[in-house]
Design an enzyme around this catalytic site. Structure first.
Site, PDB file in Angstrom:
ATOM      1  N   THR A 181      18.799  -0.702  65.804  1.00 32.88           N
ATOM      2  CA  THR A 181      17.900   0.422  66.004  1.00 32.88           C
ATOM      3  C   THR A 181      16.512  -0.009  65.526  1.00 32.88           C
ATOM      4  O   THR A 181      16.399  -0.685  64.506  1.00 32.88           O
ATOM      5  CB  THR A 181      18.409   1.677  65.274  1.00 32.88           C
ATOM      6  OG1 THR A 181      17.386   2.665  65.282  1.00 32.88           O
ATOM      7  CG2 THR A 181      18.829   1.427  63.844  1.00 32.88           C
TER       8      THR A 181
ATOM      9  N   GLU B   5      22.399   5.733  63.539  1.00 31.75           N
ATOM     10  CA  GLU B   5      23.140   5.547  62.294  1.00 31.75           C
ATOM     11  C   GLU B   5      24.378   6.440  62.210  1.00 31.75           C
ATOM     12  O   GLU B   5      25.249   6.230  61.381  1.00 31.75           O
ATOM     13  CB  GLU B   5      22.226   5.863  61.088  1.00 31.75           C
ATOM     14  CG  GLU B   5      21.142   4.840  60.802  1.00 31.75           C
ATOM     15  CD  GLU B   5      19.887   4.987  61.671  1.00 31.75           C
ATOM     16  OE1 GLU B   5      19.960   5.681  62.701  1.00 31.75           O
ATOM     17  OE2 GLU B   5      18.863   4.400  61.319  1.00 31.75           O
TER      18      GLU B   5
ATOM     19  N   LYS C  29       0.446  17.216  58.645  1.00 33.19           N
ATOM     20  CA  LYS C  29       0.095  17.920  57.403  1.00 33.19           C
ATOM     21  C   LYS C  29      -1.359  18.348  57.512  1.00 33.19           C
ATOM     22  O   LYS C  29      -2.258  17.529  57.411  1.00 33.19           O
ATOM     23  CB  LYS C  29       0.329  17.012  56.202  1.00 33.19           C
ATOM     24  CG  LYS C  29       1.819  16.770  55.985  1.00 33.19           C
ATOM     25  CD  LYS C  29       2.105  15.480  55.293  1.00 33.19           C
ATOM     26  CE  LYS C  29       3.565  15.127  55.502  1.00 33.19           C
ATOM     27  NZ  LYS C  29       3.792  13.828  56.089  1.00 33.19           N
TER      28      LYS C  29
ATOM     29  N   TRP D 220       2.607  22.346  56.669  1.00 37.49           N
ATOM     30  CA  TRP D 220       3.336  21.435  57.554  1.00 37.49           C
ATOM     31  C   TRP D 220       3.416  22.053  58.937  1.00 37.49           C
ATOM     32  O   TRP D 220       3.815  23.208  59.085  1.00 37.49           O
ATOM     33  CB  TRP D 220       4.766  21.225  57.038  1.00 37.49           C
ATOM     34  CG  TRP D 220       4.850  20.222  55.945  1.00 37.49           C
ATOM     35  CD1 TRP D 220       3.833  19.810  55.133  1.00 37.49           C
ATOM     36  CD2 TRP D 220       6.021  19.506  55.544  1.00 37.49           C
ATOM     37  NE1 TRP D 220       4.300  18.871  54.241  1.00 37.49           N
ATOM     38  CE2 TRP D 220       5.640  18.670  54.479  1.00 37.49           C
ATOM     39  CE3 TRP D 220       7.330  19.481  55.990  1.00 37.49           C
ATOM     40  CZ2 TRP D 220       6.544  17.818  53.841  1.00 37.49           C
ATOM     41  CZ3 TRP D 220       8.229  18.648  55.359  1.00 37.49           C
ATOM     42  CH2 TRP D 220       7.842  17.820  54.294  1.00 37.49           C
TER      43      TRP D 220
HETATM   44  P1  AMP Z   1      17.969   7.158  67.774  1.00 35.75           P
HETATM   45  O1  AMP Z   1      18.500   6.566  66.539  1.00 35.75           O
HETATM   46  O2  AMP Z   1      17.052   6.238  68.516  1.00 35.75           O
HETATM   47  O3  AMP Z   1      19.026   7.704  68.652  1.00 35.75           O
HETATM   48  O4  AMP Z   1      17.036   8.372  67.363  1.00 35.75           O
HETATM   49  C1  AMP Z   1      17.518   9.403  66.567  1.00 35.75           C
HETATM   50  C2  AMP Z   1      16.440  10.423  66.350  1.00 35.75           C
HETATM   51  O5  AMP Z   1      16.159  11.138  67.558  1.00 35.75           O
HETATM   52  C3  AMP Z   1      16.823  11.485  65.365  1.00 35.75           C
HETATM   53  O6  AMP Z   1      16.693  11.048  64.034  1.00 35.75           O
HETATM   54  C4  AMP Z   1      15.858  12.599  65.724  1.00 35.75           C
HETATM   55  O7  AMP Z   1      14.580  12.370  65.178  1.00 35.75           O
HETATM   56  C5  AMP Z   1      15.754  12.467  67.229  1.00 35.75           C
HETATM   57  N1  AMP Z   1      16.648  13.433  67.888  1.00 35.75           N
HETATM   58  C6  AMP Z   1      17.892  13.228  68.342  1.00 35.75           C
HETATM   59  N2  AMP Z   1      18.399  14.349  68.891  1.00 35.75           N
HETATM   60  C7  AMP Z   1      17.453  15.309  68.779  1.00 35.75           C
HETATM   61  C8  AMP Z   1      17.361  16.695  69.124  1.00 35.75           C
HETATM   62  N3  AMP Z   1      18.341  17.351  69.756  1.00 35.75           N
HETATM   63  N4  AMP Z   1      16.221  17.354  68.814  1.00 35.75           N
HETATM   64  C9  AMP Z   1      15.192  16.733  68.201  1.00 35.75           C
HETATM   65  N5  AMP Z   1      15.211  15.429  67.852  1.00 35.75           N
HETATM   66  C10 AMP Z   1      16.322  14.728  68.129  1.00 35.75           C
END
Ligand code: AMP
Length: 550
Positions: free
Chosen positions: A191, A339, A449, A454
């Site tokens: 990742t 993760e 911010k 926030w």
């Molecule tokens: P990845 O590891 O590339 O799959 O990215 C994961 C990240 O995508 C998460 O930590 C979130 O920040 C974002 N993410 C995944 N699903 C959602 C969702 N339904 N709404 C908002 N953000 C999301």
């Protein structure tokens, strides 16, 4: 926590308690729906029974090439029936499947393949030009297996073992798979974060089986019903990205018909959606937006009514969900990360909302959802104190579940940082409501911010995207002497030649101020119209690049 002494009874001397193995998922699927089909583009189709035989033949092929338990095998392919076979055959011989993110830059791919210590590589012919220049540095790789769409001579310096179809065809259709500890690593992938090298996350047989069962049970919830053996499934999240959210494992367990589209080409995707009557797919919002904006679909020349799409990876906006709904496409959200295998929450609506009309459901459909079975979530403040489930208190989301990566591969410091206090820290900011429903408001690093407050970039994106002439939007914080940061928006107009004015969008946002949903200071003073917004390798808004380019 009080300690207790529960009763643990002795087992019969001959009793066995089988380890949880990925191969069991395949066996269940074949039992459930042996004649259901695995389809690859408009090129091939075969039954689950044949799928199982091919997994056995691939296992023979790999072991005859010297691949052993504990070895790491890299795969570089588009979404295919072959990739699905690798999902099973590689872990089932005790080796580790490394799903290589083919969209990373070549030097990052090289880094991940060296770091993973790949010893054998399964590579689609389209990636030969990518892998050939890296090969001399990949000294640990002992052999390459080529995947071709049709037999033809190739000229490559790689030490090829042969061609996938040709080699598996020579092998017996039964392989006597070993059993071993369920805690053996089955999959590994990388990742990319905002800083530093890509991080390796890994999952064991036990974790993948439990994740599959958790996913299967939530995918059958009333009103959700995404998968069973009468459904047709096609991923539009690449198989290299968190095992396509683990859904190929779940679809196999449930015996669903599976359609693999190869490289994502809009025409092929639409053709397969229609000809195979696909019921269920999953993708990031950007991809869904591409599909619903395609001329043939937007004008309803192609009818996708009844298609269910699980959207995750980024927030689903209300405008995209509505646009899809008008075309008969039923969208829901899910949330997770690399993760976490990835599934943490799915949009299984509270009982009363599930029965309500679309307008009432809409805000719920765009929340991250309810933790799926076996997942525990907390939202905590900066000191790690859990915040109330009131739908308002916002803090970092942290998780426990029996399928979270236990470390970053060979990265002690970053692993401890991920797991401090015994919880996996997601790096996301959100809130939980009284139903236990999660809403994600931002990545911690993307929160704006401004003036001590926030501001959620995702919320602002959702409001801006409701302006009729806008197809895509990204909001970031830009430094401001007076306020610390101010929101700025990059916007893609539906009609690129005739974008709306910034003032018109700002005036549109006033209604949310009047409704008490937005503070006046949250209206971005900078709204820039662009032809395209930078995306990551998996099609999400690339806020890191946007920040450097704005
Ligand atoms: P990845 O590891 O590339 O799959 O990215 C994961 C990240 O995508 C998460 O930590 C979130 O920040 C974002 N993410 C995944 N699903 C959602 C969702 N339904 N709404 C908002 N953000 C999301």
């Amino acid at each position: 926590m009080p300690t207790v002494t529960p009763k643990i009874l002795p087992a019969a001397p001959s009793a066995t308690n089988p380890d949880l193995m990925i191969g069991d998922l395949l066996e269940a699927g074949v039992r459930m729906a042996g004649d259901n089909q695995i389809v690859y583009r408009d090129q091939s189709r075969h039954s689950y029974k044949r799928f199982q035989e091919r997994v056995h033949q691939l296992a023979h092929t790999l072991t005859s090439q010297g691949v052993e338990a504990g070895d790491v095998v890299a795969v570089l392919d588009w979404d295919s029936h072959r990739y699905l076979e690798c999902f099973f055959a590689i872990p089932m011989i005790g080796a580790v499947l490394h799903t290589v993110n083919v969209r990373l830059a070549p030097e990052q791919i090289l880094y991940t393949m060296e770091h993973a210590e790949d010893v054998f590589v399964i590579v689609h012919e389209e990636f030969l030009p990518l892998i050939e220049p890296l090969a001399e540095k990949l000294t640990q790789v002992r052999g390459y297996l080529l995947c071709q769409e049709a037999p033809k001579a190739v000229n490559t310096p790689l030490p090829l073992a042969g061609e996938f179809e040709e080699l598996i065809a020579q092998q017996p259709t039964h392989y006597d798979f070993p059993t071993f500890d369920e805690n053996a690593v089955a999959t590994l992938f990388y990742t990319t974060g905002t800083t530093g090298n890509p991080k390796g996350v890994f999952f064991t047989h036990r974790q993948l089986v439990l994740h599959t069962l958790g996913e299967a049970s939530s995918f059958q919830a009333p009103g959700f019903e995404l998968l069973n053996r009468d459904k047709v499934y096609m991923p539009i999240t690449p198989m290299f990205h968190v095992h396509a959210w683990g859904v190929p494992y779940t679809a196999t367990l449930m015996g669903a018909t599976q359609v693999y589209p190869g490289r994502y080409e809009p025409e092929m995707l639409v053709k397969l959606l229609v000809s195979e009557k696909v019921d269920f797919s999953h993708c990031v919002p950007t991809l869904l937006n591409m599909v619903v904006s395609a001329e043939a679909i937007a004008s309803k020349k192609v009818d996708l009514a009844g298609w269910k799409v699980l959207v995750g990876g980024s927030a689903l906006t209300q405008s995209l969900a509505s646009k899809a709904w008008e075309l008969g496409i039923d969208t829901r959200s899910a949330y997770g990360m690399s993760e976490t295998c990835p599934l943490l929450t799915a949009d299984i609506l509270p009982h009363d909302i599930d029965k309500a009309d679309f307008e009432t459901q809409l805000p719920w459909r765009c929340k991250a959802g309810l933790p799926v079975p076996l997942v525990k979530l907390q939202v905590v403040d900066a000191d790690g104190t859990p915040l109330p489930h009131d739908g308002k208190s916002v803090g970092e989301v942290r998780a426990k579940a029996p399928w979270l990566t236990q470390a970053y591969y060979k990265e002690e410091v970053r692993s401890e940082e991920l797991w401090r206090d015994g919880w996996l820290h997601t790096g996301d900011v959100g809130s939980l409501d009284e139903h236990g429903f999660l809403t994600i408001s931002d990545r911690i690093k993307d929160v704006i911010k401004t003036g001590g407050e926030w501001l959620s970039s995702l919320e602002l994106e959702s409001y801006i995207s409701q302006y009729p002439g806008i197809s895509e939007v990204a909001v970031i914080g830009v430094a401001d002497d007076k306020w610390g940061e101010r929101p700025a928006a990059l916007v893609v107009a539906t009609d690129l030649n005739n974008p709306p004015t910034s003032e018109a969008v700002q005036a549109f946002l006033e209604q949310f101020v009047t409704q008490g949903k937005l503070n006046r200071w949250a209206i971005p003073s900078m709204i820039r119209f662009v032809d395209e917004i930078p995306k990551t390798s998996v099609g999400k808004l690339d806020k890191k690049r946007i920040r450097t380019e704005i």
